[in-house]
Design an enzyme around this catalytic site. Structure first.
Site, PDB file in Angstrom:
ATOM      1  N   LEU A  36      -4.509  -1.059   5.872  1.00 37.71           N
ATOM      2  CA  LEU A  36      -3.557  -0.071   6.388  1.00 37.71           C
ATOM      3  C   LEU A  36      -4.028   1.293   5.894  1.00 37.71           C
ATOM      4  O   LEU A  36      -4.401   1.432   4.728  1.00 37.71           O
ATOM      5  CB  LEU A  36      -2.143  -0.343   5.861  1.00 37.71           C
ATOM      6  CG  LEU A  36      -1.151  -1.099   6.725  1.00 37.71           C
ATOM      7  CD1 LEU A  36       0.166  -1.258   5.979  1.00 37.71           C
ATOM      8  CD2 LEU A  36      -0.906  -0.397   8.056  1.00 37.71           C
ATOM      9  N   ASP A  37      -3.994   2.295   6.768  1.00 34.48           N
ATOM     10  CA  ASP A  37      -4.369   3.640   6.347  1.00 34.48           C
ATOM     11  C   ASP A  37      -3.517   4.084   5.163  1.00 34.48           C
ATOM     12  O   ASP A  37      -2.365   3.648   4.999  1.00 34.48           O
ATOM     13  CB  ASP A  37      -4.174   4.640   7.489  1.00 34.48           C
ATOM     14  CG  ASP A  37      -5.193   4.451   8.604  1.00 34.48           C
ATOM     15  OD1 ASP A  37      -6.266   3.863   8.335  1.00 34.48           O
ATOM     16  OD2 ASP A  37      -4.920   4.892   9.731  1.00 34.48           O
ATOM     17  N   VAL A  38      -4.071   4.985   4.360  1.00 38.81           N
ATOM     18  CA  VAL A  38      -3.357   5.484   3.175  1.00 38.81           C
ATOM     19  C   VAL A  38      -1.995   6.062   3.550  1.00 38.81           C
ATOM     20  O   VAL A  38      -1.005   5.855   2.844  1.00 38.81           O
ATOM     21  CB  VAL A  38      -4.212   6.558   2.450  1.00 38.81           C
ATOM     22  CG1 VAL A  38      -3.400   7.223   1.342  1.00 38.81           C
ATOM     23  CG2 VAL A  38      -5.470   5.931   1.871  1.00 38.81           C
ATOM     24  N   ALA A  40      -0.118   5.256   6.013  1.00 36.82           N
ATOM     25  CA  ALA A  40       0.770   4.279   6.655  1.00 36.82           C
ATOM     26  C   ALA A  40       1.483   3.456   5.592  1.00 36.82           C
ATOM     27  O   ALA A  40       1.126   3.468   4.410  1.00 36.82           O
ATOM     28  CB  ALA A  40      -0.035   3.366   7.572  1.00 36.82           C
ATOM     29  N   ARG A 171      -3.399   5.647  15.728  1.00 36.06           N
ATOM     30  CA  ARG A 171      -3.622   7.094  15.784  1.00 36.06           C
ATOM     31  C   ARG A 171      -4.293   7.489  17.100  1.00 36.06           C
ATOM     32  O   ARG A 171      -3.954   8.513  17.697  1.00 36.06           O
ATOM     33  CB  ARG A 171      -4.467   7.547  14.594  1.00 36.06           C
ATOM     34  CG  ARG A 171      -3.700   7.579  13.272  1.00 36.06           C
ATOM     35  CD  ARG A 171      -4.597   7.982  12.125  1.00 36.06           C
ATOM     36  NE  ARG A 171      -5.550   6.940  11.767  1.00 36.06           N
ATOM     37  CZ  ARG A 171      -6.768   7.162  11.280  1.00 36.06           C
ATOM     38  NH1 ARG A 171      -7.197   8.404  11.111  1.00 36.06           N
ATOM     39  NH2 ARG A 171      -7.558   6.156  10.962  1.00 36.06           N
TER      40      ARG A 171
END
Length: 288
Positions: A36-38, A40, A171
Site C-alpha cells: 500500500l502506498d505510504v 494510503a 492514482r
C-alpha cells in the site's frame, strides 16, 4: 506461521509494518501480501513463517478501495503529497462524474504513476524519480469490476468505492477519470477496505497486535477456504514430502489445498501429465 490482518495507517510504509511484525513475532520470514502506498491506509495482510510462500497466490487477489477525488489540480505523484503540476478551475458536476464512470468499467488500460513501487530494470520508480531520473511506464491492462456508493464530500471532492483486480493503480484511475471530463484531480485519500479475503472490519493496528499477538493470528489456510481440498494418506504424505512423483485422485486440477492429519500440507496440483506437483509446501507438523 500464519497471517496478521494489519490496518496500515496513513503515513506509514508497508515495509515498516513488516519490520514491526518481525519484532513482534521474532520471525525472520515476514512479508506483506501486496503493498500500500505510504499515503494510503487500510487492509495490509502480513504473512510470517512458511505462510510467506503464499505470496504469489495472494498477490493476484482482487481488491476494494474507498477513493477520494479532489478536483482542481494534479500532482506529479498523483496524490496530495506531490507537487502540483496542472490546475483547472473546472469542477465537473456530480452527475457528470457518475456518468463517465461507465467508460472505466471492465478491462481498461492504465499508465502507472512514475512515483510508485513499479520496478524498472530492477530499480523502484520512486527511487528513479527522486534521484532526478525519469522513465516511461509501460501500459498495463487491469479490470475495474464496479464503482459503488458515489458521494459528495465537498464542492470539489467526490468519493466512491472501487472493486478491481490486483495491480490496479488507483492514482492513475483518478487522473484518467478527471482527464475524461476535461479536468484535473488528485487522490486526496485512499482506504483499502478489502484484499482478497482479508476485510477491514477484522483489521487491527500494529499497536493492538503487539499487546496480544496470539489473539490476532489468522491460520495459514484461511485464504485457501474456497480452494478444493485433498486429504493425504500416510503413503501420499511420505512420498510427496520426499519428492516422489505420483498422481493424487483421478482428475486433473490447478490448485488444491492438501491436508495431512488435519494440518495444512500445502498447495498441490495435478499437471497435464498427471503428476502431482507441490506448489507451496506449508506443513509444520510432526515429521515436517
Amino acid at each position: 506461521m500464519g497471517f496478521f490482518n494489519v490496518y496500515k495507517e496513513r503515513g506509514v510504509s508497508s515495509s515498516k509494518i513488516v519490520s514491526k511484525i518481525k519484532k513482534i513475532t521474532g520471525e525472520k520470514r515476514v512479508g506483506h501480501m501486496g503493498t500500500l502506498d505510504v499515503e494510503a491506509e487500510g487492509v495490509l495482510p502480513v504473512a510470517f513463517g512458511k505462510a510467506v510462500r503464499l505470496f504469489d497466490f495472494l498477490l493476484t487477489k482482487d481488491k476494494t478501495y474507498r477513493v477520494y477525488f479532489q478536483f482542481g489540480a494534479e500532482t506529479d505523484t498523483l496524490d496530495y503529497a506531490g507537487k502540483v503540476i496542472f490546475t483547472s478551475k473546472f469542477i465537473p458536476d456530480f452527475e457528470t462524474f457518475k456518468e463517465v464512470l461507465s467508460q472505466f468499467t471492465g478491462e481498461i488500460e492504465q499508465i502507472p504513476p512514475k512515483y510508485s513501487a513499479l520496478k524498472v530494470k530492477g530499480k523502484c520508480g520512486y527511487d528513479i524519480m527522486r534521484s532526478g531520473g525519469d522513465f516511461t511506464p509501460k501500459t498495463r491492462k487491469v479490470n475495474i469490476y464496479s464503482f459503488q456508493n458515489p458521494e459528495i464530500i465537498n464542492e470539489n471532492t467526490y468519493a466512491l468505492t472501487v472493486n478491481c483486480s490486483a495491480g490496479t493503480y488507483i492514482r492513475s484511475l483518478v487522473r484518467d477519470i478527471a482527464h475524461s471530463v476535461n479536468s484535473y484531480a488528485t487522490l486526496s485519500k485512499l482506504v483499502r477496505t478489502k484484499s482478497g479475503c482479508f476485510d477491514i472490519d477484522n483489521a487491527a493496528l500494529c499497536c493492538e497486535i503487539e499487546k496480544n499477538p496470539k489473539s490476532f493470528i489468522i491460520p495459514t489456510d484461511f485464504p485457501l477456504a474456497n480452494m478444493q481440498k485433498v486429504n493425504l494418506t500416510d503413503d501420499e504424505f511420505r512420498l510427496l514430502k520426499n519428492g516422489v512423483k505420483l498422481k493424487i485422485g483421478n482428475d486433473s486440477f490447478d490448485n488444491a489445498a492438501a491436508y495431512y492429519n488435519g494440518e495444512i500440507f500445502g498447495i498441490i496440483s495435478n499437471d497435464s501429465s498427471g503428476v502431482t506437483v507441490i506448489k507451496s509446501y506449508l506443513y509444520e507438523g510432526k515429521n515436517a
